[in-house]
Write an enzyme that holds these catalytic residues in place. Structure first.
Site, PDB file in Angstrom:
ATOM      1  N   ASN A 155      42.649  39.295  18.807  1.00 32.08           N
ATOM      2  CA  ASN A 155      41.697  39.427  17.705  1.00 32.08           C
ATOM      3  C   ASN A 155      42.320  39.114  16.348  1.00 32.08           C
ATOM      4  O   ASN A 155      43.532  39.277  16.171  1.00 32.08           O
ATOM      5  CB  ASN A 155      41.132  40.855  17.696  1.00 32.08           C
ATOM      6  CG  ASN A 155      40.047  41.035  18.729  1.00 32.08           C
ATOM      7  OD1 ASN A 155      39.168  40.195  18.862  1.00 32.08           O
ATOM      8  ND2 ASN A 155      40.110  42.132  19.472  1.00 32.08           N
ATOM      9  N   HIS A 199      32.750  37.761  17.393  1.00 33.44           N
ATOM     10  CA  HIS A 199      33.100  38.944  18.183  1.00 33.44           C
ATOM     11  C   HIS A 199      33.549  39.998  17.171  1.00 33.44           C
ATOM     12  O   HIS A 199      34.729  40.187  16.905  1.00 33.44           O
ATOM     13  CB  HIS A 199      34.227  38.629  19.168  1.00 33.44           C
ATOM     14  CG  HIS A 199      34.738  39.846  19.897  1.00 33.44           C
ATOM     15  ND1 HIS A 199      33.923  40.653  20.655  1.00 33.44           N
ATOM     16  CD2 HIS A 199      35.980  40.403  19.949  1.00 33.44           C
ATOM     17  CE1 HIS A 199      34.636  41.639  21.157  1.00 33.44           C
ATOM     18  NE2 HIS A 199      35.882  41.522  20.738  1.00 33.44           N
TER      19      HIS A 199
END
Length: 317
Positions: free
Chosen positions: A123, A178
């Site tokens: 991420n 996301h």
């Protein structure tokens, strides 16, 4: 693919990487898995632990430790190593650390001669996927992020509980980042092939307590709920990684919501975000452009703008 043996390297031997490896071993997805970690002893330990599963499996997978410089012969390199947000932070708050980690990982992999497919879970995954594409120089169809694959799975799970059905009988996607700006494309969610909006219209009394905005919120927040309770999410995303890898290695042509580099699709260019794509032997075969309604198009554009600002905040030189 470059060899008869199907080979996958997993860079990052923590919870996500090891969960991915365990899922792949259980499903006999590939012939070899190489565990890579900045702490070599941890990679060795994970490889040993996984290798001790083989007596209980239907098929043997060779698992061993290696380094980034050993990735030349790999068909897929899965990147799970990244910067984890602290409590109160979002995935976008770790951008600077993510950039440094990504460059330090991808550069030696490419220098090793690797010419396969990158699959990324680190991420903020949309931006990290974009960084990997820029640093590696690979064509966009061979750089794939997990994107909203896990969010779409969470959506299906939530709806399966409402309708008392198997999650695999639900079809639909969370799209965009996301992260906080993701959204559910309700106009394309179906239950057994029937649009959910039609079902709710026909059975108003039965489903009068169903709040789609609440389902969307729970979908978005599911990862944080897990993270705050136990400090990590790894089984779900590890399975998503294995699912993508399986579709590549078996040339399955599955449609999965992944982080993909857009080049005009959805009216967007030079951006990486979560959209449905056909995943096959050479990576992304095709991006599917859903006919989003006006509200969904606005949400998608806004989500892309947030990702774009994150990309632009980083100097790629």
């Amino acid at each position: 693919m470059k060899s008869k043996s199907r080979k996958v390297a997993i860079v990052g031997s923590g919870m996500v990487g090891s969960s991915c490896a365990y899922s792949m071993v259980n499903q006999a997805i590939c012939d070899e898995i190489m565990m890579v970690d900045r702490t070599y002893d941890r990679a060795v330990a994970q490889a040993l632990d996984l290798s001790h599963c083989m007596d209980f499996m239907g098929t043997r997978t060779k698992v061993y430790a290696g380094t980034a410089s050993d990735c030349a012969g790999m068909d897929i390199v899965i990147l799970t190593a990244g910067a984890n947000p602290k409590p109160g932070q979002t995935r976008l708050d770790v951008l600077d650390d993510a950039k440094t980690i990504t460059r330090n990982i991808v550069t030696p992999i490419v220098e090793s001669g690797f010419d396969g497919i990158f699959v990324i879970a680190a991420n903020p995954v949309d931006i990290v996927t974009y960084l990997v594409w820029q640093i590696s120089g690979l064509p966009r169809h061979r750089v794939i992020g997990t994107g909203t694959s896990i969010d779409s799975s969470r959506l299906k799970t939530l709806l399966s509980e409402v309708f008392s059905i198997d999650p695999r009988s639900v079809n639909g996607y969370a799209l965009g980042e996301h992260g906080e700006s993701q959204f559910v494309a309700w106009s394309h969610v179906t239950i057994g092939g029937k649009p959910i909006l039609h079902i709710l219209e026909q059975h108003r009394e039965r489903f009068k307590h169903l709040d789609l905005s609440d389902i969307a919120r729970k979908t978005k927040d599911a990862g944080w709920e897990i993270f705050t309770r136990k400090g990590s999410t790894h089984f779900g995303i590890g399975s998503a990684l294995a699912y993508i890898a399986r579709s590549i290695l078996n040339d399955e042509h599955k449609i999965i919501a992944v982080s993909a580099i857009l080049d005009g699709e959805y009216g967007q260019k030079g951006i990486c975000t979560g959209v449905p794509a056909i995943i096959a032997g050479d990576g992304i075969q095709e991006l599917l452009e859903l006919n989003l309604n006006e509200e969904e198009t606005t949400k998608f554009t806004s989500s892309c703008d947030i990702i774009r600002r994150g990309i632009e905040s980083l100097s790629l030189n």
